[in-house]
Design an enzyme around this catalytic site. Structure first.
Site, PDB file in Angstrom:
ATOM      1  N   CYS A  19      44.009  42.101  34.673  1.00  0.00           N
ATOM      2  CA  CYS A  19      42.705  42.426  35.255  1.00  0.00           C
ATOM      3  C   CYS A  19      42.753  43.868  35.743  1.00  0.00           C
ATOM      4  O   CYS A  19      43.519  44.201  36.652  1.00  0.00           O
ATOM      5  CB  CYS A  19      42.368  41.484  36.406  1.00  0.00           C
ATOM      6  SG  CYS A  19      40.853  41.932  37.280  1.00  0.00           S
ATOM      7  N   CYS A  30      41.936  37.918  43.749  1.00  0.00           N
ATOM      8  CA  CYS A  30      42.816  37.011  43.011  1.00  0.00           C
ATOM      9  C   CYS A  30      44.260  37.458  43.232  1.00  0.00           C
ATOM     10  O   CYS A  30      44.865  38.124  42.386  1.00  0.00           O
ATOM     11  CB  CYS A  30      42.453  37.000  41.535  1.00  0.00           C
ATOM     12  SG  CYS A  30      40.814  36.317  41.184  1.00  0.00           S
ATOM     13  N   CYS A 103      34.147  40.680  35.904  1.00  0.00           N
ATOM     14  CA  CYS A 103      35.147  39.785  36.507  1.00  0.00           C
ATOM     15  C   CYS A 103      35.436  38.615  35.581  1.00  0.00           C
ATOM     16  O   CYS A 103      34.526  37.912  35.141  1.00  0.00           O
ATOM     17  CB  CYS A 103      34.631  39.296  37.858  1.00  0.00           C
ATOM     18  SG  CYS A 103      35.680  38.059  38.636  1.00  0.00           S
ATOM     19  N   GLN A 226      31.947  22.095  44.910  1.00  0.00           N
ATOM     20  CA  GLN A 226      33.220  22.707  44.559  1.00  0.00           C
ATOM     21  C   GLN A 226      32.998  23.836  43.556  1.00  0.00           C
ATOM     22  O   GLN A 226      32.099  23.768  42.719  1.00  0.00           O
ATOM     23  CB  GLN A 226      34.166  21.664  43.969  1.00  0.00           C
ATOM     24  CG  GLN A 226      34.464  20.494  44.891  1.00  0.00           C
ATOM     25  CD  GLN A 226      35.459  20.843  45.983  1.00  0.00           C
ATOM     26  OE1 GLN A 226      35.860  21.993  46.133  1.00  0.00           O
ATOM     27  NE2 GLN A 226      35.862  19.853  46.767  1.00  0.00           N
ATOM     28  N   GLU A 276      26.560  12.838  55.981  1.00  0.00           N
ATOM     29  CA  GLU A 276      26.622  14.299  55.878  1.00  0.00           C
ATOM     30  C   GLU A 276      25.648  14.902  56.880  1.00  0.00           C
ATOM     31  O   GLU A 276      24.537  14.399  57.066  1.00  0.00           O
ATOM     32  CB  GLU A 276      26.264  14.740  54.459  1.00  0.00           C
ATOM     33  CG  GLU A 276      25.978  16.206  54.275  1.00  0.00           C
ATOM     34  CD  GLU A 276      27.176  17.099  54.595  1.00  0.00           C
ATOM     35  OE1 GLU A 276      26.975  18.117  55.276  1.00  0.00           O
ATOM     36  OE2 GLU A 276      28.302  16.765  54.165  1.00  0.00           O
ATOM     37  N   ASN A 321      36.239  14.215  53.130  1.00  0.00           N
ATOM     38  CA  ASN A 321      36.372  15.496  52.426  1.00  0.00           C
ATOM     39  C   ASN A 321      35.891  16.594  53.374  1.00  0.00           C
ATOM     40  O   ASN A 321      34.823  17.179  53.184  1.00  0.00           O
ATOM     41  CB  ASN A 321      35.538  15.475  51.144  1.00  0.00           C
ATOM     42  CG  ASN A 321      35.669  16.763  50.347  1.00  0.00           C
ATOM     43  OD1 ASN A 321      36.695  17.427  50.391  1.00  0.00           O
ATOM     44  ND2 ASN A 321      34.618  17.114  49.623  1.00  0.00           N
ATOM     45  N   CYS A 349      41.094  20.805  51.299  1.00  0.00           N
ATOM     46  CA  CYS A 349      41.304  22.152  50.765  1.00  0.00           C
ATOM     47  C   CYS A 349      42.300  22.931  51.614  1.00  0.00           C
ATOM     48  O   CYS A 349      42.494  24.126  51.402  1.00  0.00           O
ATOM     49  CB  CYS A 349      39.968  22.913  50.703  1.00  0.00           C
ATOM     50  SG  CYS A 349      39.172  23.162  52.306  1.00  0.00           S
TER      51      CYS A 349
END
Length: 410
Positions: A19, A30, A103, A226, A276, A321, A349
């Site tokens: 990249c 990244c 990108c 996600q 939620e 989650n 996560c």
């Protein structure tokens, strides 16, 4: 422009990804992009094993790779440059725009749309927001891509002036980017380091359909989803398999978002409830359930508050989650003491907060665990675990947990 970002297909065994943005130092988001993807996966797996030492080696399922290129379904593009010559990408430390339209991690439809987005913004004559000077209008463009290439576009501007100019050019936006099935303007008048404001004005469409195997989710403009569609589908499928293996008749999906886990786990004879805080996410989940002909109840509420308020109605299985901070001590303690709950599926996560929460739930043993590489080329990851309560006491459906004052004080 292969020197900047080679977007050709690549196998997970590619030795490295080149990249030009990373090499030049223009963008270092990244952080692991020069590390072979197999080594990235091995490192993440080792990190999870280290943080979760109580998980038996035999419980780990082979990780799900996240791809090398064109895997990201959402771009949060900061607008920089000047009026008539905008950049779309990130902002440097001094507030100047860094254009990242090539990108390599963005999905194909997003990548194709970025040049047209730049031309649309140039035509408005609006000035990009100057962070150090605290003036200007254009702040961000958020783009979300569905598996079929449809897009949701969200223009984040500072004032009604920006809203008016984009509204006046809605026809041009749709002509330039025909894949845009949802177009909105978000107002962010404050000088704050946030990505969006509280007011969203829908100019076209209502929701972005996201077909994911047996279920199509409907994403509204401020819905969470996600960032890697292929990995998200694998995550939903894995959790559904775990739930079917446990065979609960009652299930809660806490922090359910737009209902991904709840709807993938819905089945005849199973009472499913999704909880939620976001009312718009609940509306989206209800629409998805209706379209799929699935029965599930969705409730707008804080997950921990809902659990406390419905303690005597606790289900056999709970899916959680949570955001990066985890479920926290209060909800972890609730799951630990409420013996109605026989199983928990925890999708995280952040393995650090997962480890902290699991320490507060010693009655549960990990039966299966899997790494999902939701964020290739970075140190971030998703990990899901199936927990089962060990040495269960005889189940009494009429008794409310906890069983004693001693249990309640744990």
């Amino acid at each position: 422009m292969t020197d900047v970002a080679d977007r050709r297909s690549a196998s997970p065994r590619d030795p490295a990804v080149r990249c030009g943005y990373f090499v030049s130092g223009a963008c270092r988001s990244c952080t692991l992009i020069e590390t072979p993807i197999t080594d990235q996966l091995a490192g993440k797996q080792a990190r999870c094993r280290s943080l979760l030492p109580t998980v038996p080696e035999s419980a780990w399922v082979a990780p799900v790779p996240g791809g090398v290129r064109a895997f990201r379904n959402r771009a949060k593009l900061a607008v920089g440059g000047r009026a008539g010559a905008v950049t779309l990408g990130i902002l440097a430390r001094d507030g100047t725009g860094v254009d990242l339209r090539a990108c390599l991690i963005q999905g194909g439809a997003i990548h194709a749309a970025i040049p047209a987005l730049a031309e649309v913004l140039n035509a408005t004559g609006l000035a990009p927001y100057d962070v150090p000077a605290r003036r200007g209008e254009l702040k961000y463009v958020h783009v979300t891509e569905a598996p079929n290439g449809d897009l949701m576009l969200r223009f984040v501007v500072r004032t009604q002036e920006g809203l008016g100019r984009i509204r006046a050019r809605l026809g041009a936006v749709r002509a330039a980017i025909p894949a845009a099935v949802v177009v909105t303007v978000n107002l962010l008048p404050e000088h704050r380091a946030v990505l969006e404001g509280d007011e969203e004005i829908v100019l076209h469409g209502a929701s972005l359909p996201m077909p994911l195997g047996p279920v199509t989710l409907h994403l509204q403009p401020r819905s969470f989803f996600q960032t890697n569609t292929v990995v998200a589908q694998a995550l939903y499928a894995q959790v559904a398999d775990w739930v079917d293996a446990m065979g609960p008749q009652t299930l809660w999906d806490l922090y359910c978002g737009v209902g991904g886990f709840a709807l993938h786990c819905a089945a005849p004879g199973r009472a499913v409830t999704g909880v939620e805080l976001s009312t718009s996410a609940i509306e989206a989940a209800e629409r998805s359930a209706a379209d799929a002909g699935l029965h599930a109840d969705f409730i707008a509420s804080d997950a921990t508050a809902y659990a406390h308020d419905h303690e005597s109605e606790a289900p056999e299985l709970v899916i959680v989650n949570p955001p990066r901070r985890g479920i926290g001590g209060e909800l972890a303690d609730w799951l630990q003491r409420n013996r109605r709950v026989r199983s928990v599926v925890y999708s995280s996560c952040n393995p650090e907060s997962l480890a902290r929460d699991l320490e507060r739930m010693p009655d549960f043993a990990v039966r299966s665990a899997r790494l999902f590489d939701m964020f290739p080329h970075t140190g971030h990851l998703e990990v899901a675990v199936l927990l089962e309560r060990g040495a269960p006491a005889p189940h009494d459906p009429t008794s409310a947990a906890p069983e004693s004052a001693t249990d309640a004080g744990r």
